[in-house]
Design a protein around this motif. Structure first.
Motif, short mmCIF file in Angstrom:
data_model
loop_
_atom_site.label_atom_id
_atom_site.label_comp_id
_atom_site.label_asym_id
_atom_site.label_seq_id
_atom_site.Cartn_x
_atom_site.Cartn_y
_atom_site.Cartn_z
N LYS A 48 -48.45 -18.91 56.45
CA LYS A 48 -48.96 -19.53 57.68
C LYS A 48 -48.16 -20.79 58.01
CE LYS A 48 -53.64 -17.77 58.08
NZ LYS A 48 -55.04 -18.08 58.42
N ARG A 49 -47.84 -21.56 56.99
CA ARG A 49 -47.04 -22.77 57.23
C ARG A 49 -45.67 -22.42 57.81
NH1 ARG A 49 -48.51 -25.86 51.52
NH2 ARG A 49 -50.53 -26.72 52.19
N ALA A 50 -45.17 -21.23 57.45
CA ALA A 50 -43.87 -20.78 57.95
C ALA A 50 -43.96 -20.18 59.34
CB ALA A 50 -43.27 -19.77 56.98
N GLY A 51 -45.18 -20.12 59.89
CA GLY A 51 -45.35 -19.60 61.24
C GLY A 51 -45.47 -18.09 61.33
N ILE A 52 -45.67 -17.42 60.21
CA ILE A 52 -45.81 -15.96 60.20
C ILE A 52 -47.21 -15.59 60.67
CG2 ILE A 52 -45.76 -13.90 58.73
CD1 ILE A 52 -43.81 -15.46 56.90
N HIS A 53 -47.31 -14.53 61.46
CA HIS A 53 -48.59 -14.11 62.03
C HIS A 53 -49.39 -13.33 60.99
CE1 HIS A 53 -50.92 -12.18 65.65
NE2 HIS A 53 -51.68 -12.91 64.84
#
Length: 435
Positions: A255-260
């Motif tokens: 989530k921190r990496a922006g993955i959905h």
């Protein structure tokens, strides 16, 4: 719900509603046909004449609960559960929308098979049931289903729940297609090559009982693979029944990496750990298994900080004799849809670990938002899918009260508050306690 072309009016009196500052306030509701017409006090001043008046007797009214992970067992396993019994059990639990897993017999992996289940739902369900389609044919890890054809029949998401997708290439192609179709891939994460015949968590209790254990990495390693596939394809990837601290860590970093990526946790994994297992009994056998105390703590931390998005029950009914056997031969799974809210309210809200607002968000609003469902809202103009809970009276969970065909749960005999008094779907009462 119309009378000679006129809309039916239902007036609900003596209810309580949760305010923004987590307090309870008295409320009345007017329902016109399927929609909430008004919320307030002294609603008789509006001038509408009610066809039906319901006394809520001080119950808390909430948006109907939403469970995105249930097993209704039909077709193929109707001695365990049916769409009729499972949907009534859901109504007793305060759920107005549930999402049914496709590990049935036959698996609904073609439009024709899927349409047959959809018709059964239309005929028998007392609440709203959304049907998952499988990711692959027969829940095997080889051939992808025709997502577009199944979406046309009503599939809202795709999952092989019950087994993990074992081939990374298969999962990549499924996610690639799902991203094009703007639907979620919902994953039971389990690497079969790391199972080693396990039937419970690999830990102190499995060693004590001399039973083969399931490694934590069996779950977490597949999540690590899949979040990178999600990043590569842009697909919405949802993780079922997270159970380990390693899984929470991987999801948090994704989530921190922006993955959905989104994820759910069950009441039983929040309430129990391996230390609560009294012996070699199938009642405590579930997949994923009850983990260590440190895993249990990590799940709660993950729910509180948003790493885990909401609560889902993984309601998994089985026959009585099946679950009375040893863990070695008993099937995985416990029921939970009739007791989830009361257990969570009693052990987390009453103890002030979480707020009532948080609990309702996790069991109604958040799952609706994640899967873009038309539910989870209590407001004027919204559909009158409502649940009414008695927060004051303490009762013992009794299998004799269950509407499910099954009662395979370790929570029988637990004292709880917050059992359901009434459930409404589209403005119609579908469950009343004692009726």
């Amino acid at each position: 719900m119309e009378r000679g072309g006129l809309k039916m009016i239902t007036w609900i009196k003596n209810a309580k509603i949760l305010t923004h500052n987590d307090t309870l306030e008295p409320i009345e509701l007017l329902i016109k046909d399927t929609k909430i017409e008004a919320i307030g006090l002294e609603l008789e001043k509006i001038g509408l004449t009610a066809d039906t008046i319901i006394d809520a007797k001080g119950s808390l009214v909430t948006p109907g609960l939403v469970d995105v992970h249930v097993h209704l067992r039909e077709p193929g396993f109707t001695y365990k559960e049916t769409i009729a019994s499972g949907s009534l059990a859901a109504a007793r639990g305060g759920f107005t929308t549930v999402c049914a897993m496709p590990n049935t017999n036959p698996v609904p992996d073609t439009p024709e098979k899927f349409a047959a289940i959809q018709q059964k739902i239309k005929d028998d369900a007392v609440i709203k049931v959304l049907q998952y389609a499988p990711i692959t044919t027969g829940l095997k890890s080889q051939e992808l289903v025709d997502q577009t054809a199944l979406i046309k029949e009503g599939a809202f998401a795709f999952t092989n729940d019950g087994v993990g997708v074992q081939t990374a290439g298969t999962m990549y192609l499924a996610m690639e297609e799902a991203a094009k179709n703007n639907v979620a891939i919902v994953a039971h994460t389990e690497d079969d090559s790391l199972l080693f015949g396990g039937v419970m968590h690999q830990g102190a209790m499995s060693e004590k009982l001399n039973l083969p254990g399931i490694l934590s990495i069996t779950e977490a390693s597949q999540i690590a693979r899949d979040v990178l596939l999600s990043e590569a394809t842009g697909a919405h990837y949802h993780v079922c029944h997270v159970s380990t601290k390693e899984s929470v860590r991987v999801i948090r970093e994704a989530k921190r990496a922006g993955i959905h990526v989104t994820a759910e946790v069950t009441p039983h994994h929040l309430l129990l750990c391996e230390d609560d297992i009294p012996g070699d009994t199938g009642i405590y056998k579930m997949n994923p298994p009850l983990r260590g105390e440190d895993d249990q703590a990590a799940l709660l931390e993950g729910l509180l900080d948003g790493t885990l998005d909401f609560i889902a029950t993984d309601h998994a009914p089985h026959g009585k004799e099946e679950k009375e056997a040893s863990m070695l031969t008993s099937p995985f799974g416990i029921v939970g849809i009739e007791t989830a809210f009361a257990l969570m309210y009693t052990h987390f809200v009453k103890t002030r670990i979480v707020t009532l607002t948080q609990l309702i968000e996790w069991m109604s609003t958040k799952p609706s938002d994640v899967f873009k469902l038309n539910s989870g809202r209590l407001a004027v103009g919204e559909t009158a899918d409502l649940a009414f809970f008695n927060l004051d009276e303490e009762e013992v969970i009794d299998a004799a009260d269950f509407k499910s065909l099954a009662s395979n749960t370790p929570f029988i005999g637990w004292k709880v508050s917050g059992l359901t008094e009434m459930t409404m779907v589209d403005g119609k009462v579908v469950y009343t306690k004692g009726a």
